[in-house]
Design an enzyme around this catalytic site. Sequence first.
Site, PDB file in Angstrom:
ATOM      1  N   LEU A   1       0.848  -1.193  -0.115  1.00 58.89           N
ATOM      2  CA  LEU A   1       0.085   0.009  -0.104  1.00 58.89           C
ATOM      3  C   LEU A   1       0.813   1.279   0.137  1.00 58.89           C
ATOM      4  O   LEU A   1       1.793   1.371   0.797  1.00 58.89           O
ATOM      5  CB  LEU A   1      -0.716  -0.198   1.136  1.00 58.89           C
ATOM      6  CG  LEU A   1      -2.182   1.190   1.252  1.00 58.89           C
ATOM      7  CD1 LEU A   1      -2.962   0.808   0.309  1.00 58.89           C
ATOM      8  CD2 LEU A   1      -2.612   0.975   2.744  1.00 58.89           C
TER       9      LEU A   1
ATOM     10  N   SER B   1       3.518  -6.701   2.379  1.00 61.87           N
ATOM     11  CA  SER B   1       2.259  -5.936   2.968  1.00 61.87           C
ATOM     12  C   SER B   1       1.072  -6.130   2.134  1.00 61.87           C
ATOM     13  O   SER B   1       0.646  -7.470   1.872  1.00 61.87           O
ATOM     14  CB  SER B   1       2.687  -4.457   3.109  1.00 61.87           C
ATOM     15  OG  SER B   1       1.742  -3.701   3.937  1.00 61.87           O
ATOM     16  N   GLN B   2       0.334  -5.232   1.651  1.00 59.40           N
ATOM     17  CA  GLN B   2      -0.849  -5.382   0.736  1.00 59.40           C
ATOM     18  C   GLN B   2      -0.531  -6.318  -0.107  1.00 59.40           C
ATOM     19  O   GLN B   2      -1.387  -7.201  -0.673  1.00 59.40           O
ATOM     20  CB  GLN B   2      -1.450  -4.072   0.478  1.00 59.40           C
ATOM     21  CG  GLN B   2      -2.773  -4.303  -0.319  1.00 59.40           C
ATOM     22  CD  GLN B   2      -3.409  -3.014  -1.000  1.00 59.40           C
ATOM     23  OE1 GLN B   2      -4.095  -2.380   0.066  1.00 59.40           O
ATOM     24  NE2 GLN B   2      -3.114  -2.524  -1.924  1.00 59.40           N
TER      25      GLN B   2
ATOM     26  N   ASP C   1       6.131  -4.472  14.225  1.00 60.92           N
ATOM     27  CA  ASP C   1       5.901  -3.715  12.889  1.00 60.92           C
ATOM     28  C   ASP C   1       5.049  -2.423  13.121  1.00 60.92           C
ATOM     29  O   ASP C   1       5.430  -1.329  12.227  1.00 60.92           O
ATOM     30  CB  ASP C   1       4.921  -4.717  12.449  1.00 60.92           C
ATOM     31  CG  ASP C   1       4.275  -4.470  10.938  1.00 60.92           C
ATOM     32  OD1 ASP C   1       4.985  -4.951  10.148  1.00 60.92           O
ATOM     33  OD2 ASP C   1       3.431  -3.732  11.028  1.00 60.92           O
TER      34      ASP C   1
ATOM     35  N   HIS D   1       7.338  -1.262  10.295  1.00 62.10           N
ATOM     36  CA  HIS D   1       6.679  -1.800   8.873  1.00 62.10           C
ATOM     37  C   HIS D   1       7.369  -1.379   7.537  1.00 62.10           C
ATOM     38  O   HIS D   1       7.385  -2.232   6.689  1.00 62.10           O
ATOM     39  CB  HIS D   1       5.209  -1.468   8.901  1.00 62.10           C
ATOM     40  CG  HIS D   1       4.476  -2.113   7.691  1.00 62.10           C
ATOM     41  ND1 HIS D   1       4.143  -3.413   7.705  1.00 62.10           N
ATOM     42  CD2 HIS D   1       3.992  -1.472   6.563  1.00 62.10           C
ATOM     43  CE1 HIS D   1       3.486  -3.869   6.782  1.00 62.10           C
ATOM     44  NE2 HIS D   1       3.356  -2.535   5.944  1.00 62.10           N
TER      45      HIS D   1
END
Length: 290
Positions: A34, A100-101, A216, A271
């Site tokens: 993202l 991630s996404q 994270d 993250h």
Amino acid sequence: ATSSGAAALLCPLLGACLWSAVVGYKPVIVVHGLFDSSEDFKNLQRFINESYPGTNVTVIDLFDRSSSLQPMWKQVEGFKAAIYPIMQNAADGVHLICYSQGGLVCRGILSTLPDHNVHSFISLSAPQAGQYGDTDYFRIFPQFVKSNLYHFCYTGVGQLISICNYWNDPHHRDLYLNSSDYLALINSERPNPNSTEWRRNFLKIQKLVLIGGPDDGVITPWQSSQFGFYDDNETVVEMQHQELYLRDVFGLKTLVARGDLILCTVPGVEHVLWHSNETVFHACIEKWLM
């Protein structure tokens, strides 16, 4: 004696060179997360090429920045179209690193592509069991407060936004199951006529590597990166006690039985730094790119 000694010295050296040239390394495909773009992964590309010189590393340049908010199925189809030719040109298969996404995008690709040739699927701090946290990273709309976000995500236009496609409110489980157009489907948490085929496709991977960590700060709970998630009291239930694991709905339990599911937990990593952290690369990623 001198010539035979030289030959004895050269043959192993030449053999090593020839072996290196013949064997090569599988191409590595990277799918971003993202609000990212392909420019953010230069360190990861460098790590890979330092460990495996000459590796073809492709960071797919699609759905960058704000475009990453587009619906997940749209992104799956777009990334799939870009990735498939790379797979077709890789007789020995490819590796996927999905951040991630992007880790959820890759799940969709692997589930719906019957002839993929992915060896290692490396999920790098991805909300595989969903997201339930209103960290600053997600506060792009006033509605993004976790206590009331279900109103937005599970009704109206919410499912047209990627984050809502994997928003998993443990206090509104029925709404999630009935309204999620993406995560509830790829997790086979509600009846899906494609579930058997998707499971078969997903299980064609050779290794599933799930990377995450307690610091994270974005993936919530962080254990979602390893298929753990909240119960309705917001107590984390680890993967091996989740219904989707116990029922083996898309193959997690099978991967464990095969010895092909790897958990890699690294503390102290925020993250946005997972893909540029060299310790993470050497500890969690490097060996699975052979």
